[in-house]
Design an enzyme around this catalytic site. Structure first.
Site, PDB file in Angstrom:
ATOM      1  N   LYS A  46       0.842  -1.199   0.000  1.00 52.25           N
ATOM      2  CA  LYS A  46       0.000   0.000   0.000  1.00 52.25           C
ATOM      3  C   LYS A  46       0.876   1.247   0.000  1.00 52.25           C
ATOM      4  O   LYS A  46       2.030   1.225   0.430  1.00 52.25           O
ATOM      5  CB  LYS A  46      -0.910   0.039   1.230  1.00 52.25           C
ATOM      6  CG  LYS A  46      -0.164   0.295   2.532  1.00 52.25           C
ATOM      7  CD  LYS A  46      -1.081   0.636   3.672  1.00 52.25           C
ATOM      8  CE  LYS A  46      -0.324   0.817   4.993  1.00 52.25           C
ATOM      9  NZ  LYS A  46       0.467   2.061   5.056  1.00 52.25           N
ATOM     10  N   GLY A  55       8.475  -3.119   8.275  1.00 50.59           N
ATOM     11  CA  GLY A  55       8.892  -1.904   8.971  1.00 50.59           C
ATOM     12  C   GLY A  55       9.172  -0.739   8.051  1.00 50.59           C
ATOM     13  O   GLY A  55       9.966   0.151   8.369  1.00 50.59           O
ATOM     14  N   ASP A 108      -4.668  -1.832   9.612  1.00 47.72           N
ATOM     15  CA  ASP A 108      -4.524  -1.720   8.167  1.00 47.72           C
ATOM     16  C   ASP A 108      -5.155  -2.891   7.413  1.00 47.72           C
ATOM     17  O   ASP A 108      -5.338  -2.814   6.197  1.00 47.72           O
ATOM     18  CB  ASP A 108      -3.039  -1.642   7.767  1.00 47.72           C
ATOM     19  CG  ASP A 108      -2.467  -0.244   7.907  1.00 47.72           C
ATOM     20  OD1 ASP A 108      -3.256   0.718   7.928  1.00 47.72           O
ATOM     21  OD2 ASP A 108      -1.237  -0.115   7.988  1.00 47.72           O
TER      22      ASP A 108
END
Length: 287
Positions: free
Chosen positions: A8, A89, A129
């Site tokens: 994303k 990350g 998310d």
């Protein structure tokens, strides 16, 4: 069976004050063609394996969490092997995408009969998310990530820069809380609507004027080198670069794929990887 779990890009991300354990957000998110590869195989016993150059912790992993939730409701077994290409990350949502994409396909394979609203409800229990990846197309996300509104798709192209270091999302949000600099979530819907309209027109310069990431300052305070690289590549290329979600990556947006390649060839960064991607739409149809 091979399935693709996309990354994303947050084109706009505003963050409000923390309520309970979560922060309210308002975000415009694109789904892009950087994929983790998920291999599914019939099995008499469920097995999960990651092929990754990065360490994948089992305790907090979204896929293990998903399988645990589903096994409490359904009787099934599957062998899952995930080839990680989306760096953890880096704010690209790889873990959330793995869980959301798997949920869609396991529902189909084993005929769980879950409708999209039920899939979203399960996804909410995995991560903020994860509901986005049930829809797998450009969306506005609100509240705590659980309100997802699909928007019109007009293809964009991206250059993504990823450093060797990763930054955990929680650390960035903790830094935001220390700074105490939150957005007013009632003020930004018009700005996002303008951003969507400029994207439709293909007017990238005007779109960039309305792009924003509340977490940028917090991330830059954690790692100043990311801030330095942002300004270095902006000066070098004449393009705007933005933080990927909670970081640690940076991205720039383009109207045409050829433009991405030209800018990519201008950038040489020691310890940083360069990825090209574009908008994708796997949209999960409402049942």
């Amino acid at each position: 069976m091979l399935i693709k779990a996309p990354a994303k890009i947050n084109l706009f991300l505003e963050v409000g004050r923390k309520k309970g354990n979560l922060h309210e957000i308002f975000s415009l998110v694109d789904i892009v063609s950087l994929y983790d590869l998920i291999y599914l195989k019939p099995s008499k016993k469920t097995k999960i394996e990651f092929i990754s150059e990065w360490e994948i912790p089992k305790e907090s992993n979204t896929v293990y969490k998903l399988i645990s939730i589903l096994k409490n409701r359904f009787d099934f077994d599957i062998e899952i092997k995930i080839k990680k290409n989306i760096p953890p990350g880096t704010g690209l949502g790889g873990g959330s995408s793995n869980a959301g994409t798997l949920l869609i396909y396991l529902n189909k394979i084993f005929n769980f009969g879950l409708k999209i609203d039920e899939l979203v409800e399960i996804a909410k229990n995995i991560g903020s998310d994860t509901p986005l990846f049930i829809y797998q197309k450009r969306c506005i996300i609100k509240n705590f990530g659980d309100v997802v509104i699909p928007v019109s798709d007009f293809k964009l192209y991206y250059l993504i820069l990823i450093p060797e270091i990763s930054i955990k999302t929680k650390i960035v949000y903790d830094k935001l809380d220390q700074l105490g600099e939150y957005g007013n979530l009632t003020d930004f819907e018009d700005k996002v609507n303008i951003l969507i309209e400029e994207i439709k027109k293909g007017n990238i310069i005007e779109a960039e004027k309305n792009m924003f990431n509340r977490l940028e300052k917090a991330c830059f305070e954690i790692n100043e080198r990311i801030k330095e690289v942002k300004y270095e590549v902006e000066k070098l290329t004449g393009k705007r670069f933005f933080l990927t979600g909670s970081g640690s990556g940076l991205f720039s947006v383009f109207k045409e794929g050829e433009e991405v390649e030209k800018v990519r060839e201008m950038i040489f960064l020691d310890g940083w990887k360069k990825y090209e991607a574009e908008s994708v739409n796997f949209a999960c149809k409402r049942r």
